[in-house]
Design a protein around this motif. Structure first.
Motif, PDB file in Angstrom:
ATOM      1  N   PHE A  39       4.118 -23.069  -4.752  1.00 53.68           N
ATOM      2  CA  PHE A  39       2.663 -23.023  -4.689  1.00 53.68           C
ATOM      3  C   PHE A  39       2.140 -21.600  -4.887  1.00 53.68           C
ATOM      4  CE2 PHE A  39       3.787 -26.869  -2.504  1.00 53.68           C
ATOM      5  CZ  PHE A  39       2.812 -27.764  -2.921  1.00 53.68           C
ATOM      6  N   CYS A  40       1.061 -21.515  -5.633  1.00 54.70           N
ATOM      7  CA  CYS A  40       0.433 -20.227  -5.953  1.00 54.70           C
ATOM      8  C   CYS A  40      -0.276 -19.633  -4.737  1.00 54.70           C
ATOM      9  CB  CYS A  40      -0.585 -20.430  -7.076  1.00 54.70           C
ATOM     10  SG  CYS A  40      -1.497 -18.941  -7.520  1.00 54.70           S
ATOM     11  N   ARG A  41      -0.074 -18.350  -4.524  1.00 47.99           N
ATOM     12  CA  ARG A  41      -0.814 -17.619  -3.492  1.00 47.99           C
ATOM     13  C   ARG A  41      -1.593 -16.446  -4.078  1.00 47.99           C
ATOM     14  NH1 ARG A  41       3.104 -16.496   1.496  1.00 47.99           N
ATOM     15  NH2 ARG A  41       4.230 -15.375  -0.113  1.00 47.99           N
ATOM     16  N   CYS A  42      -1.535 -16.287  -5.425  1.00 45.73           N
ATOM     17  CA  CYS A  42      -2.275 -15.172  -6.025  1.00 45.73           C
ATOM     18  C   CYS A  42      -3.629 -15.622  -6.582  1.00 45.73           C
ATOM     19  CB  CYS A  42      -1.452 -14.512  -7.125  1.00 45.73           C
ATOM     20  SG  CYS A  42      -1.354 -15.431  -8.681  1.00 45.73           S
ATOM     21  N   TRP A  43      -3.867 -16.915  -6.616  1.00 46.71           N
ATOM     22  CA  TRP A  43      -5.126 -17.491  -7.093  1.00 46.71           C
ATOM     23  C   TRP A  43      -5.351 -17.245  -8.575  1.00 46.71           C
ATOM     24  CZ3 TRP A  43      -8.365 -20.606  -4.242  1.00 46.71           C
ATOM     25  CH2 TRP A  43      -8.033 -20.718  -2.884  1.00 46.71           C
ATOM     26  N   ARG A  44      -4.295 -17.084  -9.357  1.00 49.52           N
ATOM     27  CA  ARG A  44      -4.470 -16.822 -10.779  1.00 49.52           C
ATOM     28  C   ARG A  44      -3.705 -17.799 -11.658  1.00 49.52           C
ATOM     29  NH1 ARG A  44      -5.839 -12.993  -7.757  1.00 49.52           N
ATOM     30  NH2 ARG A  44      -7.337 -11.441  -8.413  1.00 49.52           N
ATOM     31  N   SER A  45      -3.017 -18.744 -11.051  1.00 46.38           N
ATOM     32  CA  SER A  45      -2.238 -19.714 -11.815  1.00 46.38           C
ATOM     33  C   SER A  45      -3.138 -20.666 -12.587  1.00 46.38           C
ATOM     34  CB  SER A  45      -1.356 -20.525 -10.861  1.00 46.38           C
ATOM     35  OG  SER A  45      -0.708 -21.565 -11.572  1.00 46.38           O
ATOM     36  N   LYS A  46      -2.761 -20.955 -13.828  1.00 52.04           N
ATOM     37  CA  LYS A  46      -3.485 -21.959 -14.622  1.00 52.04           C
ATOM     38  C   LYS A  46      -3.123 -23.370 -14.150  1.00 52.04           C
ATOM     39  CE  LYS A  46      -5.418 -19.000 -17.475  1.00 52.04           C
ATOM     40  NZ  LYS A  46      -5.931 -17.985 -16.565  1.00 52.04           N
ATOM     41  N   TYR A  50      -0.214 -25.026  -8.005  1.00 52.91           N
ATOM     42  CA  TYR A  50       1.183 -24.689  -8.255  1.00 52.91           C
ATOM     43  C   TYR A  50       1.293 -23.344  -8.979  1.00 52.91           C
ATOM     44  CZ  TYR A  50       1.840 -29.483  -6.904  1.00 52.91           C
ATOM     45  OH  TYR A  50       1.820 -30.655  -6.193  1.00 52.91           O
ATOM     46  N   CYS A  51       2.348 -22.630  -8.730  1.00 46.40           N
ATOM     47  CA  CYS A  51       2.611 -21.330  -9.365  1.00 46.40           C
ATOM     48  C   CYS A  51       3.048 -21.543 -10.805  1.00 46.40           C
ATOM     49  CB  CYS A  51       3.725 -20.623  -8.577  1.00 46.40           C
ATOM     50  SG  CYS A  51       4.338 -19.117  -9.343  1.00 46.40           S
ATOM     51  N   ASP A  52       2.516 -20.742 -11.714  1.00 42.97           N
ATOM     52  CA  ASP A  52       2.977 -20.766 -13.110  1.00 42.97           C
ATOM     53  C   ASP A  52       3.560 -19.414 -13.524  1.00 42.97           C
ATOM     54  OD1 ASP A  52       0.793 -19.133 -13.449  1.00 42.97           O
ATOM     55  OD2 ASP A  52      -0.178 -20.370 -14.972  1.00 42.97           O
ATOM     56  N   GLY A  53       3.786 -18.538 -12.560  1.00 46.43           N
ATOM     57  CA  GLY A  53       4.381 -17.231 -12.846  1.00 46.43           C
ATOM     58  C   GLY A  53       3.371 -16.141 -13.163  1.00 46.43           C
ATOM     59  N   THR A  54       2.086 -16.475 -13.187  1.00 46.50           N
ATOM     60  CA  THR A  54       1.061 -15.481 -13.517  1.00 46.50           C
ATOM     61  C   THR A  54       1.040 -14.324 -12.523  1.00 46.50           C
ATOM     62  OG1 THR A  54      -0.286 -17.198 -14.556  1.00 46.50           O
ATOM     63  CG2 THR A  54      -1.421 -15.182 -13.943  1.00 46.50           C
ATOM     64  N   HIS A  55       1.560 -14.538 -11.325  1.00 44.67           N
ATOM     65  CA  HIS A  55       1.575 -13.451 -10.321  1.00 44.67           C
ATOM     66  C   HIS A  55       2.355 -12.240 -10.836  1.00 44.67           C
ATOM     67  CE1 HIS A  55       5.194 -15.886  -9.303  1.00 44.67           C
ATOM     68  NE2 HIS A  55       5.727 -14.681  -9.144  1.00 44.67           N
ATOM     69  N   ASN A  56       3.352 -12.464 -11.699  1.00 48.76           N
ATOM     70  CA  ASN A  56       4.127 -11.328 -12.225  1.00 48.76           C
ATOM     71  C   ASN A  56       3.244 -10.384 -13.031  1.00 48.76           C
ATOM     72  OD1 ASN A  56       6.794 -12.015 -11.256  1.00 48.76           O
ATOM     73  ND2 ASN A  56       6.683 -13.766 -12.661  1.00 48.76           N
ATOM     74  N   VAL A  66       2.114  -9.810  -4.674  1.00 45.48           N
ATOM     75  CA  VAL A  66       1.976 -11.196  -4.243  1.00 45.48           C
ATOM     76  C   VAL A  66       2.998 -12.103  -4.934  1.00 45.48           C
ATOM     77  CG1 VAL A  66      -0.454 -10.999  -3.656  1.00 45.48           C
ATOM     78  CG2 VAL A  66       0.188 -11.638  -5.971  1.00 45.48           C
ATOM     79  N   GLY A  67       3.313 -13.193  -4.280  1.00 46.59           N
ATOM     80  CA  GLY A  67       4.247 -14.171  -4.819  1.00 46.59           C
ATOM     81  C   GLY A  67       3.950 -15.541  -4.253  1.00 46.59           C
ATOM     82  N   PRO A  68       4.669 -16.550  -4.721  1.00 46.63           N
ATOM     83  CA  PRO A  68       4.371 -17.920  -4.342  1.00 46.63           C
ATOM     84  C   PRO A  68       4.929 -18.316  -2.981  1.00 46.63           C
ATOM     85  CG  PRO A  68       6.243 -17.886  -5.804  1.00 46.63           C
ATOM     86  CD  PRO A  68       5.777 -16.463  -5.693  1.00 46.63           C
ATOM     87  N   LEU A  69       4.468 -19.467  -2.517  1.00 45.25           N
ATOM     88  CA  LEU A  69       5.067 -20.147  -1.368  1.00 45.25           C
ATOM     89  C   LEU A  69       6.037 -21.167  -1.942  1.00 45.25           C
ATOM     90  CD1 LEU A  69       5.244 -21.156   1.606  1.00 45.25           C
ATOM     91  CD2 LEU A  69       3.312 -22.647   1.055  1.00 45.25           C
TER      92      LEU A  69
HETATM   93 FE1  FES Z   1       0.085 -17.359  -8.307  1.00 50.42          FE
HETATM   94 FE2  FES Z   1       2.659 -17.472  -8.873  1.00 50.42          FE
HETATM   95  S1  FES Z   1       1.000 -17.766 -10.196  1.00 50.42           S
HETATM   96  S2  FES Z   1       1.765 -17.028  -6.998  1.00 50.42           S
END
Ligand code: FES
Length: 75
Positions: A39-46, A50-56, A66-69
């Motif tokens: 799950f996304c915790r950076c609020w930037r995932s498309k 769910y996390c799509d790796g945009t946090h990187n 920041v990183g996912p749960l």
């Molecule tokens: Fe937001 Fe991975 S995209 S935590």
């Protein structure tokens, strides 16, 4: 002499997800979770929530960390 102080400017953590809502809350049924759900915790995932790796990219661009749960089922 003026010392460098971190900015105290308040900025929203959520840049653009469901901004029409007063509050973004997400419910996921436990039966719908895969063996591993991320799950996304950076609020930037498309694919939020769910996390799509945009946090990187966000971390690289801003120096944030920041990183996912990650939720895993016990095996
Ligand atoms: Fe937001 Fe991975 S995209 S935590």
């Amino acid at each position: 002499v003026q010392a460098f102080l971190p900015s105290k400017k308040k900025i929203p953590i959520n840049p653009d997800i469901q901004k029409e809502c007063e509050k973004v809350a997400t419910a996921v049924d436990i039966e719908d979770l895969a063996e591993k759900s991320v799950f996304c915790r950076c609020w930037r995932s498309k694919k939020f929530p769910y996390c799509d790796g945009t946090h990187n990219a966000h971390n690289k661009e801003t120096g944030d960390n920041v990183g996912p749960l990650v939720i895993k089922r016990k095996s």
